[in-house]
Design a protein around this motif. Sequence first.
Motif, PDB file in Angstrom:
ATOM      1  N   LEU A   1       0.824  -1.199   0.000  1.00  0.00           N
ATOM      2  CA  LEU A   1       0.000   0.000   0.000  1.00  0.00           C
ATOM      3  C   LEU A   1       0.857   1.246   0.000  1.00  0.00           C
ATOM      4  N   LYS A   2       1.875   1.212   0.846  1.00  0.00           N
ATOM      5  CA  LYS A   2       2.753   2.378   0.931  1.00  0.00           C
ATOM      6  C   LYS A   2       3.399   2.674  -0.412  1.00  0.00           C
ATOM      7  N   GLU A   3       3.840   1.601  -1.061  1.00  0.00           N
ATOM      8  CA  GLU A   3       4.468   1.785  -2.368  1.00  0.00           C
ATOM      9  C   GLU A   3       3.485   2.357  -3.365  1.00  0.00           C
ATOM     10  N   GLU A   4       2.265   1.841  -3.303  1.00  0.00           N
ATOM     11  CA  GLU A   4       1.252   2.267  -4.268  1.00  0.00           C
ATOM     12  C   GLU A   4       0.910   3.722  -4.100  1.00  0.00           C
ATOM     13  N   VAL A   5       0.880   4.154  -2.847  1.00  0.00           N
ATOM     14  CA  VAL A   5       0.424   5.487  -2.528  1.00  0.00           C
ATOM     15  C   VAL A   5       1.534   6.517  -2.698  1.00  0.00           C
ATOM     16  N   ASN A   6       2.736   6.008  -2.902  1.00  0.00           N
ATOM     17  CA  ASN A   6       3.898   6.871  -2.993  1.00  0.00           C
ATOM     18  C   ASN A   6       3.808   7.854  -4.166  1.00  0.00           C
ATOM     19  N   ILE A   7       4.466   8.989  -4.010  1.00  0.00           N
ATOM     20  CA  ILE A   7       4.446   9.966  -5.106  1.00  0.00           C
ATOM     21  C   ILE A   7       5.290   9.456  -6.264  1.00  0.00           C
ATOM     22  N   THR A   8       6.484   9.016  -5.937  1.00  0.00           N
ATOM     23  CA  THR A   8       7.319   8.462  -7.007  1.00  0.00           C
ATOM     24  C   THR A   8       7.284   6.951  -6.862  1.00  0.00           C
ATOM     25  N   ARG A   9       6.450   6.325  -7.705  1.00  0.00           N
ATOM     26  CA  ARG A   9       6.279   4.879  -7.545  1.00  0.00           C
ATOM     27  C   ARG A   9       7.246   4.114  -8.420  1.00  0.00           C
ATOM     28  N   LYS A  10       7.607   2.949  -7.945  1.00  0.00           N
ATOM     29  CA  LYS A  10       8.429   2.071  -8.773  1.00  0.00           C
ATOM     30  C   LYS A  10       7.559   1.529  -9.898  1.00  0.00           C
ATOM     31  N   LYS A  11       8.237   1.108 -10.976  1.00  0.00           N
ATOM     32  CA  LYS A  11       7.457   0.583 -12.102  1.00  0.00           C
ATOM     33  C   LYS A  11       6.721  -0.699 -11.720  1.00  0.00           C
TER      34      LYS A  11
END
Lengths: 281, 386
Positions: free
Chosen positions: A88-98
Amino acid sequence: MSHSGLGKSTLVNTLFKSQVSRRSAGWARDEKIPKTVEIKAVSHVIEEGGVKMKLTVVDTPGFGDQINNDNCWEPISKYINEQYEKFLKEEVNITRKKRIPDTRMHCCLYFISPTGHSLRQLDLEFMKRLSHSVNIIPVIAKADTMTIEERQEFKQRVRKELEMSGIEFYPQKEFDEDMEDKSDNDKIREAMPFAVVGSDKEYQVNGKRVLGRKTAWGIVEVENPNHCEFAQLRDFLIRSHLQDLKEVTHNIHYETYRAKRLNENGGLHPISSNDTQESNL
Amino acid sequence: MNYSSILVCFKDQDKEYVGFATLPNQVHRKSVKKGFDFTLMVAGESGLGKSTLVNSLFLTDLYKDRKLLNAEERITQTVEITKHTVDIEEKGVKLKLTIVDTPGFGDAVNNTECWKSVADYIDQQFEQYFRDESGLNRKNIQDNRVHCCLYFISPFGHGLRPLDVEFMKALHEKVNIVPVLAKADTLTPSEVKKKKIKIREEIEQYGIKIYQFPDCDSDEDEEFKQQDLELKESIPFAVIGSNTVVEAKGKRVRGRLYPWGIVEVENSAHCDFVKLRNMLVRTHMQDLKDVTRETHYENYRAQCIQSMTRMVVKERNRNKLTRESGTDFPIPVVPGVSESETEKLIREKDEEVRRHTLLRKVQSQQRDKTATDSHTRKHLICTCVT
């Protein structure tokens, strides 16, 4: 996951035909029952026909082994939610990983002890609490303990108990998309829980080399459908429903978790990757 | 050889021959008339085949009307103690067999102290016997003491579980524990061997005192010694039970039918059932009873008396006034019996002791009286004479 000694490691190795579970002869023998439930995750990359798969096996030594097993499912519940939180944290991040690294649990194989009577209290408690956060597939371990009639009776009783307790195991009825799915899955649901036998040793039977267990009265063949349902489980898990397991985890369990989290704090703020947020579980 | 034929044999023998060599036969006749009794306890988690094994061991069907509970029903169940008694007879010898079962053991999520009711039951039987033994009428004492406890170890674990260790440690000083590896048809022969070694190691590691087979005398023949050694090496006995008869190689045997073969219960290559049955019934039943009587029961009795005398001494020191009918008689405290019953028992014992002392007093008075009587008579005679 299960009590120790129900053959989890052997079965995982048999399923994926490689030593994915850390189990050398020495390890199993000296292993002491840990005092608390531990979570051990081991990842391997396996390949077949040009297709690579990163398989992570999460084991839970110590589950259900103590005298007092109250709340022994909590560390597991916490672990599952932690994986959702990470995603979730990754998804919500401003700069997301591919490609967000997906460490979420797609499937939980729950091993039922082949007592021949019924489910244990601990089994029911665990499955009740976790069937809404992860796909649970109940499996009857060490099925060579029971004769065919005993097995059928036991399966029926287990299915009835699961139904009475309102435990929805995978494949859940409510997620069947169309009639074709429904009829396929119905057949599978009728045959569950699969009664399996695992083995990493090979023997010669009728001129072929097969995986099995050699006893004084015969050889139990793992992949023989007359002996046990391992082949059915393997086909179900890997050959037909692997992708579906991932999809249900992503579309349903993860979304449920996400919705709950979003409603909790009045919404999650998009955070930069430097920020750490306490997960209030 | 029966009694009368032995007499005939020895009648014409040497006059130096006394004839008490027939004592064993006399004992045999009396025992057979009286019949034997044996109390066996089976303990272990449900689903390990305890009932099936008991039925297989004694060729009975003790659990005909048993209803298996499902998990929901079992949530509120505590560990029960159930007793089934059956009278069986073989070649004129009668055996009153009592099987004590412990349904619900180890089934809950939280199994703390679930062995307590089992330990209490064993203590209660000892206590009952102690009271009976100390009573006035000792003719028909019923011996309900547990002579042997078969503890079932699950074959699915990696050796002993914490619950197994705690149970055995709580009971090894109260009853003869014989560990049994249940449902051994799950395991291949090498797995059985490995598990047995592991379990034996752990038993020693945790200091659990299981039932020890008595060492055979040095003058026994080699075959017997070999058997004895094999028996000791077989602990825990890997057993399989079955109530069904199947057809194997043209013979009808007790066994379990699998798609990959037939497990024969009475085949020693398949499991240790025969060894266990022989040990339990054919060779060591009397020894189990003796050890129960001489060791476990005596321990209990000594402890009881010690604690009672300690209590009585405390009582006496506390009471400034000495009671007339102060009872020196140690009264065992009955666990789980209501207060009024204990008081009633105390009162009954008091009465008995009072009766005893009264009797003694009366007897001594009478003796004195006769003494003085004869004395006065002598005196009279003397005076008469003089």
